[in-house]
Design a protein around this motif. Structure first.
Motif, mmCIF file in Angstrom:
data_model
loop_
_atom_site.group_PDB
_atom_site.id
_atom_site.type_symbol
_atom_site.label_atom_id
_atom_site.label_comp_id
_atom_site.label_asym_id
_atom_site.label_seq_id
_atom_site.Cartn_x
_atom_site.Cartn_y
_atom_site.Cartn_z
ATOM 1 N N SER A 117 -8.638 -5.632 -12.697
ATOM 2 C CA SER A 117 -7.680 -5.367 -13.773
ATOM 3 C C SER A 117 -7.580 -3.870 -14.069
ATOM 4 C CB SER A 117 -8.074 -6.133 -15.040
ATOM 5 O OG SER A 117 -9.369 -5.762 -15.472
ATOM 6 N N ALA A 169 -5.270 -2.577 -11.490
ATOM 7 C CA ALA A 169 -3.918 -3.034 -11.809
ATOM 8 C C ALA A 169 -3.316 -2.170 -12.916
ATOM 9 C CB ALA A 169 -3.940 -4.499 -12.233
ATOM 10 N N CYS A 183 -5.401 -10.801 -10.464
ATOM 11 C CA CYS A 183 -4.602 -11.048 -9.263
ATOM 12 C C CYS A 183 -3.287 -11.740 -9.605
ATOM 13 C CB CYS A 183 -5.393 -11.879 -8.258
ATOM 14 S SG CYS A 183 -6.679 -10.950 -7.398
ATOM 15 N N ILE A 187 -1.093 -8.966 -10.831
ATOM 16 C CA ILE A 187 -0.669 -8.126 -9.706
ATOM 17 C C ILE A 187 0.451 -8.800 -8.923
ATOM 18 C CG2 ILE A 187 -1.432 -7.300 -7.435
ATOM 19 C CD1 ILE A 187 -4.176 -6.698 -8.785
ATOM 20 N N ALA A 203 -0.567 -3.267 -4.429
ATOM 21 C CA ALA A 203 -2.020 -3.372 -4.335
ATOM 22 C C ALA A 203 -2.421 -4.080 -3.050
ATOM 23 C CB ALA A 203 -2.578 -4.129 -5.536
#
Length: 329
Positions: free
Chosen positions: A124, A127, A161, A164, A171
């Motif tokens: 995170s 991100a 995730c 993302i 990423a």
């Protein structure tokens, strides 16, 4: 990438692997001699994965979150072994000014936040860094986020995730599957056939490679990072290997079955890379010996310098990780 570019990239990544191996061999010896306090975590078996991700990144533009076995990635990214040595010996000249030992150091201004022991949390953070670049109008940046097979089962990883994937952030999540989350085998970690399935579940493009095969890993990492940089959305890379040591130097890895060790006996990534570089005609045996000697010499000088540098005086220091500007070497 043309032939010359591939060769140059491979040479840079290979040298990073040799540097990491020389440095970590020295660290292991110092730890066993009682010269290093705290944990020592070795990347033996992970060098190709790390070097092949770091070699495609650029400081100041990209985001890179290496974890405890990514010394080869740090070297390929451009960090010196002197910086790592300074952290192990608590030097006030280091990136963390002696506040943090071993692998938990970074240069946030250059794109590497300090690693977090609870690995899922770093996903995170990366991100957020990529979101910030988007909001600031910075284009062309990519983030490589390093996690292990165990980390894929952490709730924080799932939440990050999902974000993302939904935001289509540039990423590349690199899952180093070394088959054990500390001592827990894959069979007790997840029920899916392959960790690649988890990336598919998030809606990401997925890739998988033999993380002990240097040239295969270089090709797969290059393809995934290029796709993310080109705006094709997040990429999920599973690189399979075996940790050729314990979780840390305090761990004898007795839980790894002998037959599994035997399967990987001739698949040490550094040895594989040496063979492949010679097979490609890019290096001779003499070239390899010279690179090894150069790396060993640089490690010896870095460790000697770090050992003689002063440690911090807590009564006089005024510093934070996000405001201090690193010395250039």
């Amino acid at each position: 990438m043309n032939g010359n570019e591939l060769k140059d990239t491979a040479l840079k990544a290979y040298r990073a692997m040799e540097m990491a191996r020389a440095f970590e061999t020295k660290l292991s010896a110092l730890y066993k001699a009682g010269k290093i306090f705290g944990g020592v975590f070795i990347g033996r078996g992970h060098e190709a994965i790390a070097a092949c991700e770091g070699v495609y990144l650029q400081k100041g533009r990209d985001v890179y979150t290496p974890f405890i076995r990514e010394q080869a990635g740090r070297c390929a990214w451009g960090d010196s072994v002197l910086e790592s040595a300074r952290c192990y010996f608590g030097s006030r000249e280091g990136a963390m000014r002696g506040r943090e030992g071993n692998v938990h150091w970074g240069h946030p201004q250059e794109g590497t936040p300090a690693p977090i022991s609870h690995l899922g949390a770093i996903v995170s953070v990366a991100a957020g860094m990529l979101m910030a670049k988007r909001m600031q109008g910075q284009e062309g940046a990519v983030g490589v986020i390093c996690i292990g097979d165990g980390t894929t089962s952490v709730g924080a990883t799932h939440e990050a995730c999902n974000l993302i994937a939904v935001e289509k952030l540039p990423a590349v999540i690199v899952v180093s599957n070394n088959q054990f989350a500390y001592s827990t085998p894959n069979s007790q970690e997840f029920a899916c056939k392959s960790l690649r399935d988890r990336g598919t579940g998030y809606g990401m493009a997925t890739h998988e490679c033999d993380g002990t095969d240097f040239l295969q890993t270089l090709e797969v990492m290059g393809r995934a990072i290029a796709a993310a940089r080109a705006g094709e959305g997040p990429q999920w890379v599973v690189a399979n290997t075996l940790r050729l040591c314990g979780h840390g130097e305090h761990d004898d890895a007795a839980y790894i079955p002998a037959e599994l060790k035997e399967q990987f006996a001739d698949r040490d990534p550094v040895e594989v890379a040496r063979r492949q570089m010679q097979q490609q005609g890019w290096l001779t045996a003499d070239d390899i010996a010279a690179i090894q000697a150069e790396c060993t010499d640089e490690v010896q000088r870095a460790v000697a310098q770090a050992q003689k540098e002063p440690t911090p005086d807590p009564a006089r220091e005024d510093w934070s990780a996000t405001s201090w500007k690193p010395t250039r070497y």
